[in-house]
Design a protein around this motif. Structure first.
Motif, PDB file in Angstrom:
ATOM      1  N   SER A  70       0.831  -1.215   0.000  1.00  0.00           N
ATOM      2  CA  SER A  70       0.000   0.000   0.000  1.00  0.00           C
ATOM      3  C   SER A  70       0.860   1.258   0.000  1.00  0.00           C
ATOM      4  CB  SER A  70      -0.937  -0.006   1.216  1.00  0.00           C
ATOM      5  OG  SER A  70      -0.189  -0.011   2.415  1.00  0.00           O
ATOM      6  N   SER A  71       2.180   1.091   0.062  1.00  0.00           N
ATOM      7  CA  SER A  71       3.057   2.266  -0.027  1.00  0.00           C
ATOM      8  C   SER A  71       4.459   1.799  -0.420  1.00  0.00           C
ATOM      9  CB  SER A  71       3.112   3.027   1.314  1.00  0.00           C
ATOM     10  OG  SER A  71       3.744   2.232   2.298  1.00  0.00           O
ATOM     11  N   GLY A  72       5.328   2.764  -0.646  1.00  0.00           N
ATOM     12  CA  GLY A  72       6.749   2.491  -0.804  1.00  0.00           C
ATOM     13  C   GLY A  72       7.118   1.529  -1.929  1.00  0.00           C
ATOM     14  N   LEU A  73       8.070   0.646  -1.630  1.00  0.00           N
ATOM     15  CA  LEU A  73       8.673  -0.211  -2.650  1.00  0.00           C
ATOM     16  C   LEU A  73       7.695  -1.263  -3.166  1.00  0.00           C
ATOM     17  CD1 LEU A  73      12.148  -0.698  -0.896  1.00  0.00           C
ATOM     18  CD2 LEU A  73      11.430   1.102  -2.487  1.00  0.00           C
ATOM     19  N   GLY A  74       6.838  -1.784  -2.270  1.00  0.00           N
ATOM     20  CA  GLY A  74       5.843  -2.774  -2.691  1.00  0.00           C
ATOM     21  C   GLY A  74       4.844  -2.158  -3.659  1.00  0.00           C
TER      22      GLY A  74
ATOM     23  N   ALA B  45      -4.474  -7.981   4.765  1.00  0.00           N
ATOM     24  CA  ALA B  45      -3.849  -9.121   5.448  1.00  0.00           C
ATOM     25  C   ALA B  45      -2.607  -8.656   6.192  1.00  0.00           C
ATOM     26  CB  ALA B  45      -3.458 -10.208   4.445  1.00  0.00           C
ATOM     27  N   ASP B  46      -2.390  -9.284   7.342  1.00  0.00           N
ATOM     28  CA  ASP B  46      -1.143  -9.086   8.092  1.00  0.00           C
ATOM     29  C   ASP B  46      -0.264 -10.301   7.791  1.00  0.00           C
ATOM     30  OD1 ASP B  46       0.911  -9.064   9.926  1.00  0.00           O
ATOM     31  OD2 ASP B  46      -0.337  -8.380  11.599  1.00  0.00           O
TER      32      ASP B  46
ATOM     33  N   LEU C 214       7.672 -11.269  10.931  1.00  0.00           N
ATOM     34  CA  LEU C 214       7.392 -10.230   9.931  1.00  0.00           C
ATOM     35  C   LEU C 214       8.293 -10.338   8.706  1.00  0.00           C
ATOM     36  CD1 LEU C 214       5.855  -7.558   9.261  1.00  0.00           C
ATOM     37  CD2 LEU C 214       7.705  -6.346  10.432  1.00  0.00           C
TER      38      LEU C 214
ATOM     39  N   ILE D 112      11.642  -8.648  -1.105  1.00  0.00           N
ATOM     40  CA  ILE D 112      12.321  -7.370  -0.854  1.00  0.00           C
ATOM     41  C   ILE D 112      12.968  -7.471   0.524  1.00  0.00           C
ATOM     42  CG2 ILE D 112      12.036  -4.876  -0.584  1.00  0.00           C
ATOM     43  CD1 ILE D 112       9.634  -5.042  -2.498  1.00  0.00           C
TER      44      ILE D 112
ATOM     45  N   PRO E   2      17.190  -3.333  -1.136  1.00  0.00           N
ATOM     46  CA  PRO E   2      17.188  -1.872  -1.282  1.00  0.00           C
ATOM     47  C   PRO E   2      18.215  -1.202  -0.387  1.00  0.00           C
ATOM     48  CG  PRO E   2      15.202  -2.618  -0.116  1.00  0.00           C
ATOM     49  CD  PRO E   2      15.945  -3.848  -0.548  1.00  0.00           C
TER      50      PRO E   2
ATOM     51  N   LEU F 253      19.100   3.047   0.391  1.00  0.00           N
ATOM     52  CA  LEU F 253      18.239   4.114   0.908  1.00  0.00           C
ATOM     53  C   LEU F 253      17.284   4.652  -0.160  1.00  0.00           C
ATOM     54  CD1 LEU F 253      21.089   5.898   2.892  1.00  0.00           C
ATOM     55  CD2 LEU F 253      19.171   4.637   3.892  1.00  0.00           C
TER      56      LEU F 253
ATOM     57  N   ASP G  28       8.028   5.934   3.242  1.00  0.00           N
ATOM     58  CA  ASP G  28       7.567   6.177   4.619  1.00  0.00           C
ATOM     59  C   ASP G  28       8.516   5.532   5.634  1.00  0.00           C
ATOM     60  OD1 ASP G  28       5.451   7.321   3.377  1.00  0.00           O
ATOM     61  OD2 ASP G  28       3.998   5.743   3.885  1.00  0.00           O
ATOM     62  N   ARG G  29       9.006   4.346   5.277  1.00  0.00           N
ATOM     63  CA  ARG G  29       9.903   3.620   6.185  1.00  0.00           C
ATOM     64  C   ARG G  29      11.150   4.464   6.478  1.00  0.00           C
ATOM     65  NH1 ARG G  29      11.474  -0.187  10.003  1.00  0.00           N
ATOM     66  NH2 ARG G  29      13.465  -1.118   9.491  1.00  0.00           N
ATOM     67  N   LEU G  30      11.735   5.026   5.438  1.00  0.00           N
ATOM     68  CA  LEU G  30      12.956   5.805   5.633  1.00  0.00           C
ATOM     69  C   LEU G  30      12.664   7.029   6.508  1.00  0.00           C
ATOM     70  CD1 LEU G  30      15.844   5.318   4.587  1.00  0.00           C
ATOM     71  CD2 LEU G  30      15.472   7.199   2.996  1.00  0.00           C
TER      72      LEU G  30
HETATM   73  N1  LIG Z   1      13.025   2.275   1.938  1.00  0.00           N
HETATM   74  C1  LIG Z   1      14.265   1.889   2.146  1.00  0.00           C
HETATM   75  O1  LIG Z   1      15.200   2.659   1.984  1.00  0.00           O
HETATM   76  C2  LIG Z   1      14.563   0.468   2.592  1.00  0.00           C
HETATM   77  C3  LIG Z   1      15.899   0.090   2.755  1.00  0.00           C
HETATM   78  C4  LIG Z   1      16.193  -1.203   3.159  1.00  0.00           C
HETATM   79  C5  LIG Z   1      15.160  -2.096   3.403  1.00  0.00           C
HETATM   80  N2  LIG Z   1      13.868  -1.694   3.232  1.00  0.00           N
HETATM   81  C6  LIG Z   1      12.822  -2.686   3.515  1.00  0.00           C
HETATM   82  O2  LIG Z   1      12.007  -2.859   2.368  1.00  0.00           O
HETATM   83  C7  LIG Z   1      10.674  -3.143   2.787  1.00  0.00           C
HETATM   84  C8  LIG Z   1       9.725  -2.134   2.162  1.00  0.00           C
HETATM   85  O3  LIG Z   1      10.125  -0.861   2.608  1.00  0.00           O
HETATM   86  P1  LIG Z   1       9.351   0.486   2.300  1.00  0.00           P
HETATM   87  O4  LIG Z   1      10.354   1.550   2.466  1.00  0.00           O
HETATM   88  O5  LIG Z   1       8.589   0.376   1.051  1.00  0.00           O
HETATM   89  O6  LIG Z   1       8.350   0.527   3.553  1.00  0.00           O
HETATM   90  P2  LIG Z   1       6.988   1.334   3.757  1.00  0.00           P
HETATM   91  O7  LIG Z   1       6.927   2.510   2.878  1.00  0.00           O
HETATM   92  O8  LIG Z   1       6.889   1.507   5.226  1.00  0.00           O
HETATM   93  O9  LIG Z   1       5.862   0.295   3.272  1.00  0.00           O
HETATM   94  C9  LIG Z   1       5.633  -0.893   3.953  1.00  0.00           C
HETATM   95  C10 LIG Z   1       4.379  -1.532   3.387  1.00  0.00           C
HETATM   96  O10 LIG Z   1       4.190  -2.775   4.035  1.00  0.00           O
HETATM   97  C11 LIG Z   1       2.906  -2.826   4.637  1.00  0.00           C
HETATM   98  N3  LIG Z   1       3.029  -3.649   5.821  1.00  0.00           N
HETATM   99  C12 LIG Z   1       3.704  -3.385   6.959  1.00  0.00           C
HETATM  100  N4  LIG Z   1       3.578  -4.403   7.821  1.00  0.00           N
HETATM  101  C13 LIG Z   1       2.812  -5.331   7.212  1.00  0.00           C
HETATM  102  C14 LIG Z   1       2.310  -6.591   7.607  1.00  0.00           C
HETATM  103  N5  LIG Z   1       2.582  -7.120   8.807  1.00  0.00           N
HETATM  104  N6  LIG Z   1       1.532  -7.289   6.733  1.00  0.00           N
HETATM  105  C15 LIG Z   1       1.240  -6.776   5.514  1.00  0.00           C
HETATM  106  N7  LIG Z   1       1.687  -5.587   5.096  1.00  0.00           N
HETATM  107  C16 LIG Z   1       2.461  -4.867   5.941  1.00  0.00           C
HETATM  108  C17 LIG Z   1       2.538  -1.363   4.899  1.00  0.00           C
HETATM  109  O11 LIG Z   1       1.132  -1.134   4.963  1.00  0.00           O
HETATM  110  P3  LIG Z   1       0.299  -1.370   6.327  1.00  0.00           P
HETATM  111  O12 LIG Z   1       1.050  -0.635   7.386  1.00  0.00           O
HETATM  112  O13 LIG Z   1      -1.051  -0.821   6.043  1.00  0.00           O
HETATM  113  O14 LIG Z   1       0.277  -2.833   6.561  1.00  0.00           O
HETATM  114  C18 LIG Z   1       3.106  -0.735   3.639  1.00  0.00           C
HETATM  115  O15 LIG Z   1       2.232  -0.944   2.558  1.00  0.00           O
HETATM  116  C19 LIG Z   1      10.673  -3.067   4.327  1.00  0.00           C
HETATM  117  O16 LIG Z   1      10.830  -4.350   4.851  1.00  0.00           O
HETATM  118  C20 LIG Z   1      11.888  -2.217   4.612  1.00  0.00           C
HETATM  119  O17 LIG Z   1      12.413  -2.418   5.901  1.00  0.00           O
HETATM  120  C21 LIG Z   1      13.543  -0.440   2.837  1.00  0.00           C
END
Ligand SMILES: NC(=O)c1ccc[n+]([C@@H]2O[C@H](COP(=O)([O-])OP(=O)(O)OC[C@H]3O[C@@H](n4cnc5c(N)ncnc54)[C@H](OP(=O)(O)O)[C@@H]3O)[C@@H](O)[C@H]2O)c1
Length: 273
Positions: A38-42, A86-87, A137, A164, A209, A211, A215-217
């Motif tokens: 619903s956000s970010g890389l997914g 779904a979680d 998780l 990812i 990934p 940086l 939202d995560r960052l």
């Molecule tokens: N962005 C970066 O720079 C970076 C770098 C290294 C690693 N990563 C990793 O890459 C992954 C994606 O990162 P992102 O930056 O895209 O994160 P994000 O923007 O926070 O997006 C996370 C997505 O996962 C969903 N989510 C979280 N917990 C969940 C659960 N238990 N079940 C189902 N969906 C869930 C969130 O929606 P809901 O909260 O509604 O469930 C949201 O859609 C993460 O694991 C992150 O740690 C990211």
């Protein structure tokens, strides 16, 4: 092939123009489940797939965020996109999710296994129970998803699994002990699985990934843009670029790419591997 209408350039929506001109990946009509989407890389990966004509189901925990996410996707070539709540840290919900997605799509050819990241912390600040939550998780969720989708991929003799993870698999990141631990285990699982199912024309890979501006960052760092100077390219990663690379790994012609963990970090990490 693209229809001529889709090639017109709308300056208000430059990314639509880019999407419609994206490289042909040969996966139009395939069916994908993308979690954590619903956000970010997914979400960016779901957008790239649906622009390739892939039918997509996106999943996450918040239905509101999913509804907003759907409005940012531009399906192409008759593709459809829908969402399921779904979680993925709960294996029962994973089973239900895969069942429902299979029903909606008529099968699953592509799994993008993703979830949010675990909370920050170091050895001293992280209690044992937190490891249990993080492993559910960021490790067991993907194991459960693979257990649910691999049998149908084996039957249809075609599949793409992309997890990812994080560049922390190559160089553990200080203060992210939970992520460092879970992603390393997941990478071992994926490599093992890749070799086991290669004969069924299923590829299994992970993207790591660096940086990226999501939202995560922003939740981890109060001023994410300040991190740009630590990256050789001088800028943070664009989630849409990430999404297109993820879609590329699912391409028909990517069938010889399996068992690999690919860093997308603009050269930020120093190691040779
Ligand atoms: N962005 C970066 O720079 C970076 C770098 C290294 C690693 N990563 C990793 O890459 C992954 C994606 O990162 P992102 O930056 O895209 O994160 P994000 O923007 O926070 O997006 C996370 C997505 O996962 C969903 N989510 C979280 N917990 C969940 C659960 N238990 N079940 C189902 N969906 C869930 C969130 O929606 P809901 O909260 O509604 O469930 C949201 O859609 C993460 O694991 C992150 O740690 C990211």
């Amino acid at each position: 092939m693209h229809d001529s209408a889709s090639l017109s350039f709308d300056p208000e929506r430059p990314s639509d123009f880019f999407y419609t001109r994206a490289m042909e990946l040969g996966i139009s009509g395939r069916r994908a489940l993308v979690t954590g989407a619903s956000s970010g890389l997914g979400l960016a990966t779901a957008r790239a797939l649906v622009a390739q004509g892939v039918h997509v189901v996106i999943a996450a925990r918040s239905s509101d965020k999913l509804a907003t996410a759907l409005t940012t996707c531009s399906p192409s070539r008759g593709a459809t996109i829908s969402s399921l709540v779904a979680d993925v840290s709960d294996p029962d919900q994973v089973l239900q999710l895969v069942e429902q997605a299979t029903e909606i799509l008529g099968g699953i050819d592509i799994l993008i296994a993703n979830a949010g990241g675990p909370p920050p912390g170091n050895f001293a600040s992280t209690p044992f129970a937190a490891y249990d939550v993080a492993l559910r998780l960021n490790l067991l969720s993907t194991v459960a998803m693979c257990q649910a989708v691999v049998p149908q991929m084996q039957q249809q003799k075609w599949g793409r699994i992309v997890a990812i993870t994080s560049s922390s698999v190559r160089e553990p990141i200080d203060r992210l002990i939970l992520s460092n631990t879970a992603r390393a285990g997941l990478t071992g699982f994926l490599k093992t699985l890749a070799r086991e199912v290669a004969g069924d024309a299923i590829t299994v890979n992970s993207l790591q990934p660096g940086l990226h501006l999501t939202d995560r960052l922003s939740s981890l760092y109060p001023d994410p843009q300040a991190l740009a100077s630590s990256i050789p390219s001088g800028h943070l990663g664009d989630p849409d670029d990430f999404g297109h690379v993820a879609a590329f790994i699912c391409a028909e012609h990517a069938k010889f790419v399996t068992g690999v963990a690919i860093p997308l970090d603009a050269g930020a990490r120093h190691g040779l591997q």
